[in-house]
Design an enzyme around this catalytic site. Structure first.
Site, short mmCIF file in Angstrom:
data_model
loop_
_atom_site.label_atom_id
_atom_site.label_comp_id
_atom_site.label_asym_id
_atom_site.label_seq_id
_atom_site.Cartn_x
_atom_site.Cartn_y
_atom_site.Cartn_z
N HIS A 1 0.85 -1.19 0.00
CA HIS A 1 0.00 0.00 0.00
C HIS A 1 0.89 1.24 0.00
O HIS A 1 1.71 1.41 0.88
CB HIS A 1 -0.89 0.02 1.25
N TYR B 1 -8.69 5.50 7.73
CA TYR B 1 -8.78 5.86 9.14
C TYR B 1 -9.78 7.00 9.22
O TYR B 1 -9.53 8.08 8.68
CB TYR B 1 -7.42 6.33 9.67
N PRO C 1 -3.74 0.19 18.86
CA PRO C 1 -3.52 -0.31 17.49
C PRO C 1 -3.61 0.75 16.39
O PRO C 1 -3.30 0.45 15.24
CB PRO C 1 -4.62 -1.37 17.31
N LYS D 1 1.49 -0.37 15.10
CA LYS D 1 2.89 -0.48 15.50
C LYS D 1 3.24 -1.68 16.39
O LYS D 1 4.41 -1.97 16.59
CB LYS D 1 3.32 0.81 16.24
N TYR E 1 4.53 6.04 10.05
CA TYR E 1 3.62 4.94 9.69
C TYR E 1 4.38 3.84 8.94
O TYR E 1 4.17 2.65 9.21
CB TYR E 1 2.44 5.46 8.86
P1 RFL Z 1 1.71 -12.32 21.46
O1 RFL Z 1 1.17 -12.33 20.09
O2 RFL Z 1 0.79 -11.96 22.58
O3 RFL Z 1 2.32 -13.77 21.72
C1 RFL Z 1 2.74 -14.18 23.00
C2 RFL Z 1 2.65 -15.68 23.07
O4 RFL Z 1 3.09 -16.12 24.36
C3 RFL Z 1 2.21 -17.12 24.85
N1 RFL Z 1 2.31 -17.12 26.33
C4 RFL Z 1 3.02 -18.03 27.02
N2 RFL Z 1 3.72 -19.09 26.62
C5 RFL Z 1 4.33 -19.83 27.58
N3 RFL Z 1 4.22 -19.57 28.90
C6 RFL Z 1 3.51 -18.51 29.34
N4 RFL Z 1 3.43 -18.25 30.65
C7 RFL Z 1 2.87 -17.69 28.38
N5 RFL Z 1 2.11 -16.57 28.46
C8 RFL Z 1 1.79 -16.25 27.21
C9 RFL Z 1 0.85 -16.70 24.32
O5 RFL Z 1 -0.07 -17.80 24.27
C10 RFL Z 1 1.21 -16.18 22.93
O6 RFL Z 1 1.15 -17.19 21.94
O7 RFL Z 1 2.99 -11.37 21.59
P2 RFL Z 1 4.16 -11.05 20.52
O8 RFL Z 1 4.69 -12.33 19.93
O9 RFL Z 1 5.08 -10.11 21.20
O10 RFL Z 1 3.41 -10.31 19.31
C11 RFL Z 1 2.85 -9.04 19.50
C12 RFL Z 1 1.68 -8.84 18.55
O11 RFL Z 1 0.79 -9.95 18.69
C13 RFL Z 1 0.93 -7.52 18.82
O12 RFL Z 1 1.83 -6.48 19.10
C14 RFL Z 1 0.07 -7.08 17.61
O13 RFL Z 1 -0.95 -8.00 17.34
C15 RFL Z 1 -0.54 -5.70 17.86
N6 RFL Z 1 -1.44 -5.27 16.77
C16 RFL Z 1 -0.93 -4.74 15.60
N7 RFL Z 1 0.40 -4.64 15.43
C17 RFL Z 1 0.91 -4.17 14.25
O14 RFL Z 1 2.14 -4.06 14.13
N8 RFL Z 1 0.10 -3.81 13.19
C18 RFL Z 1 -1.25 -3.88 13.28
O15 RFL Z 1 -1.94 -3.62 12.29
C19 RFL Z 1 -1.82 -4.33 14.54
N9 RFL Z 1 -3.15 -4.43 14.68
C20 RFL Z 1 -2.82 -5.38 16.92
C21 RFL Z 1 -3.66 -4.94 15.84
C22 RFL Z 1 -3.39 -5.91 18.08
C23 RFL Z 1 -4.77 -5.98 18.20
N10 RFL Z 1 -5.29 -6.54 19.38
C24 RFL Z 1 -6.20 -7.62 19.41
C25 RFL Z 1 -4.74 -6.14 20.65
C26 RFL Z 1 -5.03 -5.01 15.96
C27 RFL Z 1 -5.60 -5.50 17.14
C28 RFL Z 1 -7.10 -5.52 17.24
C1 PHB Z 2 -5.85 -4.47 10.86
O1 PHB Z 2 -6.01 -4.68 9.64
O2 PHB Z 2 -6.18 -5.32 11.71
C2 PHB Z 2 -5.30 -3.18 11.31
C3 PHB Z 2 -4.80 -2.29 10.38
C4 PHB Z 2 -4.30 -1.07 10.80
C5 PHB Z 2 -4.32 -0.76 12.14
C6 PHB Z 2 -4.80 -1.65 13.07
C7 PHB Z 2 -5.31 -2.88 12.68
O3 PHB Z 2 -3.85 0.47 12.53
#
Ligand code: RFL
Ligand code: PHB
Length: 389
Positions: free
Chosen positions: A72, A200, A292, A296, A384
């Protein structure tokens, strides 16, 4: 059992670190609390920075990302009916790539399996011992059996609710936190995206985001109250609310359908310092959370992995502790810049419960400044697409 690096958490941070260490000849074991299907069922991030893509290339797992991910070159931003585009390509020369976290994780699991990498699922009672010595070990149980792994290092990649951060004594760590007074209600639907770039949007009724996974899979979010229950939101109610928050031209184009996932995520800014205690290193959500809005979270997790990988390589290849000694400071420098951007973009785009008329005027002025000012757009675009590592 013995390995060089025990990685706690088999989410994207832990798997990416494990695969990169493998590419550079360093052994690891990943301990994951849940099953693989559970980890792959979590719908989260969708937007990847170039730095992330490069790490996937270095890890040898970027084939499908290149084939199926979409570059994008910009994004749309709207305030009521006012809309403009931020042109990432013209302002920074870089795009972002839309490719779901689920797919990233799936590709990494496939690579770990192909390399016979050790990932232990369903672990309980993970406990980190002697992290402040040169001989740490981790105990856990699986199927009711107690296990122990000795290692040179422990990487805490276990997310916000994991055990790693809590292992660092309270008198050593400082935590910084801001909780936002709203959440995001997100749905996934098998419908074509309303636009070929993200939108957005903000309005009198609050924030909305139109995102996507592919040509027939859309991801939409609306700002909601944290006391809402996703089950109380019918699909119709969601689509109606989304239509009220996006510009009319997109209301007309919006294709709706049944949701295949619906959930509410809280918005939080959080950082723990330092990100290292002895031989324990925190990566990703274990050390920091961003709202989110700036996309980042996953991207900042990846920059942590990059810095830690370099520290560990320095240790094993050059017999130098300089990289691991500098890890926390280098990672935190970039983490705080991502925090600032995510806080700024969240503040611009959401309605706050006790926002005064003055606050609204400032928000509107900030929006107009971004719309009309090339330098402001450049600053937004640079953040971004991702600040350099
Ligand atoms: P995770 O993904 O939480 O994975 C951690 C893993 O550790 C396990 N765990 C354990 N394992 C062993 N022993 C324990 N005691 C444990 N406790 C936990 C868990 O089961 C899990 O599998 O962390 P990690 O790997 O640091 O990854 C981080 C990302 O998942 C997170 O930052 C992103 O999803 C945030 N996020 C976004 N980030 C972006 O860069 N771009 C995006 O577009 C974006 N959109 C989002 C998002 C997060 C969202 N939510 C649901 C908070 C959109 C949403 C809606
Ligand atoms: C997503 O597609 O889940 C998404 C995209 C951009 C954001 C957050 C979540 O800033």
């Amino acid at each position: 059992m013995r390995t060089q690096v025990v990685i706690i958490g088999g989410g994207p941070s832990g798997l990416l670190l494990s695969q990169l260490l493998h590419v550079h000849g360093i052994d690891s074991v990943v301990l994951e609390r849940k099953t693989k299907d559970y980890v792959l069922g979590r719908i989260r991030a969708g937007v990847l920075e170039q730095g992330f893509v490069q790490l996937m290339e270095e890890a040898g797992v970027a084939g499908r990302l290149h084939a199926e991910g979409h570059c994008h070159d910009g994004t749309l931003v709207s305030y009521g009916e006012e809309i403009f585009r931020i042109d990432f390509a013209a302002l920074t020369g870089k795009p972002v790539v839309v490719y779901g976290q689920t797919e990233v994780t799936r590709d990494l699991y496939a690579a770990r399996e192909a390399a016979d990498g050790e990932v232990v699922f369903n672990v309980d009672d993970v406990s980190i011992h002697d992290a402040d010595t040169n001989a740490p070990h981790v105990t856990y149980s699986v199927d009711g059996q107690s296990q122990r792994i000795d290692a040179d290092f422990v990487a805490g990649c276990d997310g916000f609710h994991g055990v790693s951060r809590k292992t660092i004594p309270l008198d050593v760590r400082t935590e910084y936190e801001k909780i936002y007074p709203f959440g995001w209600l997100g749905i996934l639907s098998e419908t074509p995206p309303v636009n070929d770039e993200l939108i957005y949007a903000t309005s009198e009724r609050g924030f909305a985001l139109c995102s996507m996974r592919n040509e027939n899979l859309s991801r939409y979010y609306i700002q909601c109250s944290m006391s809402d229950n996703p089950h109380d939101w019918t699909d119709e109610a969601f689509w109606d609310e989304l239509r009220r928050r996006i510009p009319r031209e997109f209301v007309e184009k919006l294709v709706t359908g049944p949701s295949i996932e619906k959930s509410i995520a809280p918005l939080r800014s959080f950082v723990t310092e330092p990100m290292r205690w002895g031989r324990l290193f925190l990566c990703g959500d274990a050390a920091h959370i961003v709202p989110p809005t700036g996309a980042k979270g996953l991207n900042t997790a990846a920059s942590d992995v990059h810095y830690l990988l370099h520290g560990l390589r320095d240790f094993y290849e050059n017999d130098s502790e300089a990289g691991i000694d500098g890890y926390s400071e280098r990672a935190l420098d970039r983490v705080w810049r991502a925090q600032r951007f995510s806080w700024w973009f969240s503040s611009l785009m959401h309605r706050y419960p006790e926002q005064s008329e003055f606050d609204l005027k400032i928000q509107q002025t900030e929006f107009n400044f971004l719309r009309n000012n090339q330098s402001a757009q450049k600053a937004m675009a640079e953040n971004y697409v991702g600040l350099p590592y």
